[in-house]
Design a protein around this motif. Sequence first.
Motif, PDB file in Angstrom:
ATOM      1  N   SER A   2       0.833  -1.194   0.000  1.00 27.68           N
ATOM      2  CA  SER A   2       0.000   0.000   0.000  1.00 27.68           C
ATOM      3  C   SER A   2       0.873   1.251   0.000  1.00 27.68           C
ATOM      4  O   SER A   2       1.952   1.281   0.572  1.00 27.68           O
ATOM      5  N   ARG A   3       0.353   2.235  -0.658  1.00 30.57           N
ATOM      6  CA  ARG A   3       1.059   3.512  -0.728  1.00 30.57           C
ATOM      7  C   ARG A   3       0.614   4.417   0.413  1.00 30.57           C
ATOM      8  O   ARG A   3      -0.541   4.391   0.812  1.00 30.57           O
ATOM      9  N   ILE A   4       1.512   5.210   0.881  1.00 27.99           N
ATOM     10  CA  ILE A   4       1.173   6.209   1.892  1.00 27.99           C
ATOM     11  C   ILE A   4       0.636   7.420   1.143  1.00 27.99           C
ATOM     12  O   ILE A   4       1.308   7.975   0.276  1.00 27.99           O
ATOM     13  N   ARG A   5      -0.591   7.812   1.475  1.00 28.56           N
ATOM     14  CA  ARG A   5      -1.209   8.947   0.799  1.00 28.56           C
ATOM     15  C   ARG A   5      -0.732  10.248   1.434  1.00 28.56           C
ATOM     16  O   ARG A   5      -0.610  10.349   2.648  1.00 28.56           O
ATOM     17  N   LYS A   6      -0.510  11.226   0.592  1.00 25.12           N
ATOM     18  CA  LYS A   6      -0.122  12.542   1.091  1.00 25.12           C
ATOM     19  C   LYS A   6      -1.346  13.232   1.671  1.00 25.12           C
ATOM     20  O   LYS A   6      -2.433  13.156   1.128  1.00 25.12           O
ATOM     21  N   GLN A   7      -1.139  13.911   2.784  1.00 29.60           N
ATOM     22  CA  GLN A   7      -2.196  14.698   3.399  1.00 29.60           C
ATOM     23  C   GLN A   7      -2.194  16.083   2.755  1.00 29.60           C
ATOM     24  O   GLN A   7      -1.152  16.730   2.686  1.00 29.60           O
ATOM     25  N   LYS A  19      -0.652  23.439   7.751  1.00 31.79           N
ATOM     26  CA  LYS A  19      -1.088  22.306   8.563  1.00 31.79           C
ATOM     27  C   LYS A  19      -1.907  21.368   7.690  1.00 31.79           C
ATOM     28  O   LYS A  19      -2.325  21.734   6.594  1.00 31.79           O
ATOM     29  N   ASN A  20      -2.136  20.157   8.201  1.00 30.83           N
ATOM     30  CA  ASN A  20      -2.995  19.223   7.490  1.00 30.83           C
ATOM     31  C   ASN A  20      -4.394  19.813   7.370  1.00 30.83           C
ATOM     32  O   ASN A  20      -4.911  20.419   8.303  1.00 30.83           O
ATOM     33  N   LYS A  21      -5.005  19.599   6.228  1.00 29.51           N
ATOM     34  CA  LYS A  21      -6.324  20.152   5.959  1.00 29.51           C
ATOM     35  C   LYS A  21      -7.351  19.719   7.008  1.00 29.51           C
ATOM     36  O   LYS A  21      -8.204  20.503   7.410  1.00 29.51           O
ATOM     37  N   ARG A  22      -7.251  18.497   7.491  1.00 32.87           N
ATOM     38  CA  ARG A  22      -8.219  17.977   8.463  1.00 32.87           C
ATOM     39  C   ARG A  22      -8.080  18.613   9.843  1.00 32.87           C
ATOM     40  O   ARG A  22      -8.997  18.548  10.647  1.00 32.87           O
ATOM     41  N   GLU A  23      -6.938  19.224  10.140  1.00 30.49           N
ATOM     42  CA  GLU A  23      -6.734  19.877  11.435  1.00 30.49           C
ATOM     43  C   GLU A  23      -7.347  21.274  11.471  1.00 30.49           C
ATOM     44  O   GLU A  23      -7.487  21.859  12.545  1.00 30.49           O
ATOM     45  N   LEU A  24      -7.691  21.819  10.306  1.00 28.01           N
ATOM     46  CA  LEU A  24      -8.177  23.187  10.215  1.00 28.01           C
ATOM     47  C   LEU A  24      -9.689  23.227  10.020  1.00 28.01           C
ATOM     48  O   LEU A  24     -10.308  22.243   9.644  1.00 28.01           O
ATOM     49  N   VAL A  25     -10.258  24.391  10.274  1.00 24.44           N
ATOM     50  CA  VAL A  25     -11.679  24.640  10.081  1.00 24.44           C
ATOM     51  C   VAL A  25     -11.816  25.509   8.832  1.00 24.44           C
ATOM     52  O   VAL A  25     -11.054  26.452   8.629  1.00 24.44           O
ATOM     53  N   ARG A  26     -12.800  25.188   8.001  1.00 27.73           N
ATOM     54  CA  ARG A  26     -13.005  25.947   6.767  1.00 27.73           C
ATOM     55  C   ARG A  26     -14.150  26.935   6.961  1.00 27.73           C
ATOM     56  O   ARG A  26     -15.223  26.590   7.457  1.00 27.73           O
ATOM     57  N   ILE A  27     -13.895  28.155   6.559  1.00 26.72           N
ATOM     58  CA  ILE A  27     -14.936  29.180   6.527  1.00 26.72           C
ATOM     59  C   ILE A  27     -15.207  29.432   5.055  1.00 26.72           C
ATOM     60  O   ILE A  27     -14.275  29.645   4.274  1.00 26.72           O
ATOM     61  N   VAL A  28     -16.463  29.357   4.661  1.00 26.03           N
ATOM     62  CA  VAL A  28     -16.808  29.404   3.238  1.00 26.03           C
ATOM     63  C   VAL A  28     -17.748  30.565   2.933  1.00 26.03           C
ATOM     64  O   VAL A  28     -18.599  30.922   3.732  1.00 26.03           O
ATOM     65  N   ARG A  29     -17.526  31.159   1.756  1.00 20.59           N
ATOM     66  CA  ARG A  29     -18.458  32.159   1.204  1.00 20.59           C
ATOM     67  C   ARG A  29     -19.171  31.474   0.056  1.00 20.59           C
ATOM     68  O   ARG A  29     -18.560  31.101  -0.940  1.00 20.59           O
TER      69      ARG A  29
END
Length: 93
Positions: A2-7, A19-29
Amino acid sequence: MSRIRKQPQRMCVGCREMKNKRELVRIVRSPQGDIDLDTTGKKPGRGAYICPEPECLKQAIKGKRLQKALEQNIPEGVLEKIREQIEQDKTGQ
């Protein structure tokens, strides 16, 4: 084998750290111009990422980096709602 997927990496608009995308909160317009917290990360529209820390949100607002990233002025009521949601998520963990 198995390949290690890039975050996926994103930059916090408050502290300017990658930072990793999953560690952050997204604010959307949204395309309609509504600004909201995106907990799923899948809402359509222009997004900005921020650490789930009140201090990062404060820095992003003070430096007008959040407004610049979303390409729109953000009403104080919406900022207060986002601030409350981040505080609630922080204490809920």
